[in-house]
Design an enzyme around this catalytic site. Structure first.
Site, PDB file in Angstrom:
ATOM      1  N   ASP A 411       5.724   7.165   0.078  1.00 21.73           N
ATOM      2  CA  ASP A 411       5.340   5.859   0.617  1.00 21.73           C
ATOM      3  C   ASP A 411       3.814   5.767   0.697  1.00 21.73           C
ATOM      4  OD1 ASP A 411       5.544   3.392   2.000  1.00 21.73           O
ATOM      5  OD2 ASP A 411       7.331   4.053   3.063  1.00 21.73           O
ATOM      6  N   ASP A 494       9.324  -4.652   1.778  1.00 13.94           N
ATOM      7  CA  ASP A 494      10.717  -4.295   2.067  1.00 13.94           C
ATOM      8  C   ASP A 494      11.671  -5.493   1.941  1.00 13.94           C
ATOM      9  OD1 ASP A 494       9.397  -2.007   2.729  1.00 13.94           O
ATOM     10  OD2 ASP A 494      10.419  -1.727   4.647  1.00 13.94           O
TER      11      ASP A 494
HETATM   12  C1  GAL Z   1       8.322   1.433   4.454  1.00 13.44           C
HETATM   13  C2  GAL Z   1       9.189   1.486   3.214  1.00 13.44           C
HETATM   14  C3  GAL Z   1      10.622   1.515   3.659  1.00 13.44           C
HETATM   15  C4  GAL Z   1      10.852   2.729   4.534  1.00 13.44           C
HETATM   16  C5  GAL Z   1       9.873   2.740   5.698  1.00 13.44           C
HETATM   17  C6  GAL Z   1       9.954   4.026   6.504  1.00 13.44           C
HETATM   18  O1  GAL Z   1       6.989   1.393   4.087  1.00 13.44           O
HETATM   19  O2  GAL Z   1       8.930   0.394   2.394  1.00 13.44           O
HETATM   20  O3  GAL Z   1      11.488   1.514   2.541  1.00 13.44           O
HETATM   21  O4  GAL Z   1      10.719   3.883   3.768  1.00 13.44           O
HETATM   22  O5  GAL Z   1       8.557   2.578   5.238  1.00 13.44           O
HETATM   23  O6  GAL Z   1       9.100   4.045   7.595  1.00 13.44           O
END
Ligand code: GAL
Length: 679
Positions: A411, A494
C-alpha cells in the site's frame, strides 16, 4: 370562478424533522415539502452517496462560507429524478459547490422538466455563492435535478442543493423515480458431476522457486488426476491434483492435464512458463479488508481458507487467502491484541498477538491447497496505523518468504516521496517525525522508488511472491507499474458496495487496457459481493443486476479477482456469481487482454476483449435505471460473417447471428456473451 387553491397557513419556521414545510387543512390547498425528506441513498452519482441535510462527505453543508441546514448533498455527475404527476406548483432552492472540496472542482447544475431544461446555474466554482432559483413547475410530470461536472472531470465535484423545497397541490407528493430492486435470479446451472478442469491455463514460475499449483476441477469425487508431459522436477499428487517440485531451467512446457471420475474424464492443455515473469493471469482469491478490516485475526483467516475449500470455490480456481492490514503491531492502539514489540532487536517485523504463530497459519492455508498473502506499506505506518516496512524492506521480504507467503499487497499510506532524500540520514527517524511537507504521491521518480525497492527485495527471495501495488493510481501507475515489478496495481481509491462506487470505478477503466498483459494487470479494487462491511459485514448493497455487472466487468477487465466478503456466510446467489467457469475463463484467459469500451450511447455501453481461442468476450451493459435494448454490430467489433453467440451467465448458446447482436438488458445490468465465428 371559485378559487381552487387556498394557502391556509404559511409557516416560515422549518420543522427540523418533519417533511411538511407548510401544512394545509384543505385537500386542494398547497403543501410545501423539503426534498431532503426523500430517501436519496439510491440516487445515481459519480462518487459516494447522496445524503439528506449533509454533504457527500457527511458534513454540515456549507457553500461560500454560508451554512445550510436543509438540502441534498450530492456529487457530480448526479441525477435526482422526481415524479410530480402534474401536482407541482413551485420548486425553489439554491445550488453550489460545498466548501469541503477546499477550492477544487467545478459543477454545472441543471433542472429539467419533462425533458426540457428550465434552469441552469452555468459553470460554478468553489467559493461561488449559492445560486438561487424559483421555478414554476405547474403541470410538470417529471422533474430532474442534475449536477454535472464542469468540463474538467468530476473529481471534487461535491454538489449541494440547499433550501430545496417544492410546493404541491391535490395532496400530491414528489416521488423519487427509482425503480424497485429486481429479484435475485440465479442464472448459472450447477457444475456437472462429470469432471471439468477449470482455472488458469498458463502458469509462470521462476527457476528454482517452489512450484505450487493445484489443478482446479469440478465433478464428483473421488477424482484422479494425471498429466502428460510434466517436466522433470515436478510431481503431481493424483488424489489432490497438487503439482509441486522445482524447475531449474527456464523454458516453456506444454502439459496435458487429465481429471477422471466414475462419470468420465476431462483433459486440458496447460502451459508452464519458467522464467522471470509470474502471475501470468490475474490473481484469484480472497482478502480480509472489505469484510474484517481492523478486526482480522488468524482465526478469521483460517475460517476463510476452510470456506474456500468447503464451498467448492477452490475447484473453480480461487487460490489466494490474503491478510490485509492489522496483522502487525499498532502504533498506539489501546487494544491489547494489537500491542507488543514492533520489531525484534535485530529489526525483524513481529506480528501482533492475534497472529502469534504466523508460520503455523501459513502452513495451515498451504495444507488446504491454497496460497496466502500478506500486506505492508513503504512508509513507517500502514493506513490503519500498524508497523510498515520503511527502512526494513529487505528484512521484511525475507521474513515473508521464510513464513511462506505467496503474495504481497504493498500500500502507500504514510509514505512521502521526500523520504527518499532522508533514507541515509541517521538523525532522522520517520517513525517519530514523519511530517516532511510534501503533497501528492505522483512524483515521477520518488513516487516509484519505494515500489521498485520492495520489488528488488522480493526478487531476491527463494520463492515466488505476487506483487500487488496499492497507491490508488497516482502518477499514472499503469504506465510504470510493470517497470517496478508490479503484477498488478490499484487504479483507484477504495471501492464500496454501492452502485455509484462500483460502476464509477469499473467503467472508468476505459483506456487503461493498453497497460494490461500477462503478469501485469490493472486493479480496480476488490469484489463487493456477499456480506461485506469493513468490520461489520452485512449483505452487499449492490442489487442482483449490479452484482452481475460487477463480476462481468471485472472479468472483462482482466482484473485481479479478490473476494471481499465473509466467506463463512456465502449464500447461493453469491456462490453462483463466483463459480461460473465460463465467466472466470474470460478473466483468466491466457492472452491477458483487458476489455476496452467499444461503444457508448448514453447509458448503454459495450465492452469487449479478445480471447485466446479467437473469440471475443462481449459485455452489453445498461447503466440506466430502466431496461433497455443494447446492440453491438459486427463492424464495431471488427468482425464479419456469421457468428455464434453464447450467453455466458446462462451457459447457453443463443444461436447464429449476422451483422449484429441485440439484447434486452435490465436496469444496471449486463448480458455477457462470447462471440465466435460460426462453424
Ligand atoms: C487502503 C487500501 C485498502 C486497505 C486499507 C488498509 O489504503 O486501499 O484496500 O488495504 O488501506 O488499511
Amino acid at each position: 370562478m371559485k378559487h381552487l387553491f387556498k394557502k391556509v397557513l404559511v409557516c416560515t419556521i422549518c420543522f427540523s424533522l418533519g417533511s411538511v414545510f407548510a401544512a394545509s387543512q384543505d385537500t386542494a390547498s398547497e403543501e410545501t415539502i423539503w426534498l431532503s425528506s426523500l430517501d436519496v441513498s439510491r440516487v445515481e452519482q459519480g462518487w459516494g452517496q447522496a445524503r439528506s441535510n449533509r454533504s457527500v462527505d457527511n458534513r454540515r453543508m456549507m457553500i461560500a462560507g454560508q451554512r445550510y441546514q436543509n438540502g441534498i448533498g450530492t456529487h457530480a455527475n448526479s441525477s435526482i429524478p422526481l415524479l410530480l404527476d402534474g401536482n407541482g406548483v413551485e420548486l425553489s432552492g439554491r445550488a453550489g459547490l460545498d466548501d469541503e472540496t477546499r477550492n477544487r472542482g467545478s459543477v454545472v447544475f441543471q433542472i429539467t422538466a419533462d425533458g426540457k431544461e428550465i434552469w441552469t446555474s452555468g459553470l460554478m466554482r468553489p467559493g461561488d455563492a449559492a445560486k438561487e432559483f424559483t421555478l414554476d413547475v405547474k403541470g410538470v410530470k417529471a422533474l430532474t435535478l442534475l449536477a454535472l461536472d464542469g468540463g474538467d472531470g468530476f473529481d471534487y465535484d461535491h454538489a449541494d442543493w440547499v433550501d430545496l423545497k417544492i410546493t404541491m397541490i391535490n395532496n400530491g407528493k414528489p416521488k423519487l423515480d427509482i425503480p424497485p430492486i429486481e429479484d435475485a435470479v440465479i442464472l448459472t446451472p450447477k457444475p456437472a458431476a462429470s469432471p471439468r478442469i477449470n482455472g488458469a491455463k498458463v502458469f509462470g514460475v521462476r527457476p528454482g522457486s517452489p512450484f505450487l499449483f493445484r489443478i482446479a476441477a469440478t465433478g464428483d469425487r473421488p477424482m484422479t488426476f494425471s498429466a502428460d508431459g510434466l517436466p522433470s522436477g515436478l510431481t503431481l499428487d493424483s488424489e489432490t491434483g497438487q503439482i509441486t517440485g522445482k524447475l531449474e531451467k527456464a523454458g516453456e512446457y506444454k502439459v496435458m492435464l487429465h481429471a477422471k471420475n466414475a462419470l468420465g474424464r476431462a483433459d486440458r492443455e496447460f502451459r508452464i512458463i519458467c522464467g522471470s515473469q509470474i502471475g501470468l493471469t490475474p490473481a484469484m482469491g480472497w482478502n480480509s479488508w472489505n469484510c474484517f478490516a481492523s478486526a482480522v485475526t488468524a482465526e478469521s483467516i483460517k475460517a476463510a481458507a476452510d470456506a474456500m475449500v468447503k464451498s467448492g470455490l477452490i475447484d473453480h480456481g480461487w487460490t489466494y487467502i490474503n491478510i490485509d492490514d492489522f496483522w502487525q503491531v499498532h502504533r498506539d492502539s489501546k487494544d491489547p491484541t494489537l500491542q507488543g514489540p514492533k520489531r525484534s532487536p535485530d529489526g525483524r517485523i513481529l506480528p501482533n498477538p492475534r497472529f502469534a504463530d504466523m508460520k503455523g497459519l501459513v502452513d495451515y492455508v498451504h495444507g488446504k491447497g491454497l496460497k496466502i498473502g500478506i500486506y505492508s506499506v513503504p512508509g513507517p505506518w500502514t493506513c490503519g496505523g500498524c508497523v510498515g516496512s520503511f527502512g526494513h524492506e529487505l528484512q521484511d521480504a525475507q521474513q515473508y518468504a521464510e513464513w511462506g507467503f505467496d503474495y504481497l499487497k504493498y500500500d502507500w499510506c504514510s509514505y512521502n516521496p521526500a523520504f527518499e532524500d532522508r533514507r541515509d540520514d541517521k538523525d532522522w527517524n520517520p517513525y517519530t517525525s514523519p511530517n516532511i511537507q510534501y503533497s501528492g504521491g505522483d512524483h515521477p521518480i520518488k513516487g516509484r522508488a519505494p515500489f521498485k525497492r520492495m520489488h528488488e527485495a522480493l526478487a531476491q527471495q527463494p520463492r515466488d511472491i505476487i506483487y500487488s501495488l496499492c497507491q490508488y493510481g497516482m502518477g499514472n501507475v499503469w504506465e510504470w507499474g510493470t517497470e517496478v515489478g508490479g503484477n498488478s496495481w490499484r487504479t483507484t481509491q477504495d471501492i464500496n458496495d454501492s452502485w455509484n462506487s462500483m460502476s464509477g470505478i469499473g467503467f472508468r477503466q476505459a483506456g487503461l487496457e493498453k497497460h494490461a498483459g500477462p503478469g501485469h494487470f490493472n486493479d480496480p479494487d476488490m469484489l463487493v459481493v456477499g456480506h461485506v462491511g469493513w468490520g461489520n459485514p452485512k449483505p452487499t448493497k449492490l442489487t442482483p443486476n449490479e452484482q452481475y455487472t460487477h463480476i462481468s466487468l471485472w472479468s472483462l477487465l482482466a482484473s485481479p479477482l479478490l473476494i471481499g466478503c465473509d466467506m463463512t456466510k456465502l449464500d447461493e446467489f453469491t456462490l453462483n456469481l463466483l463459480t461460473n467457469d465460463e465467466v472466470i475463463e474470460v478473466n483468466q484467459d491466457p492472452l491477458g487482454r483487458q476489455a476496452g469500451r467499444i461503444t457508448q450511447e448514453g447509458t448503454r455501453e459495450v465492452w469487449a476483449k479478445q480471447m485466446e481461442d479467437g473469440s471475443m468476450a462481449v459485455g452489453l451493459f445498461n447503466r440506466s435505471q430502466r431496461e433497455q435494448t443494447v446492440t453491438i454490430t459486427w463492424s464495431d467489433l471488427e468482425i464479419t460473417g456469421q457468428q455464434s453467440v453464447r450467453d455466458l451467465w446462462r451457459q447457453k448458446d443463443l444461436g447464429k447471428f449476422t451483422g449484429q447482436f441485440q439484447a434486452q438488458v435490465g436496469r444496471h445490468g449486463v448480458v455477457l456473451v462470447k462471440i465466435a465465428p460460426a462453424k
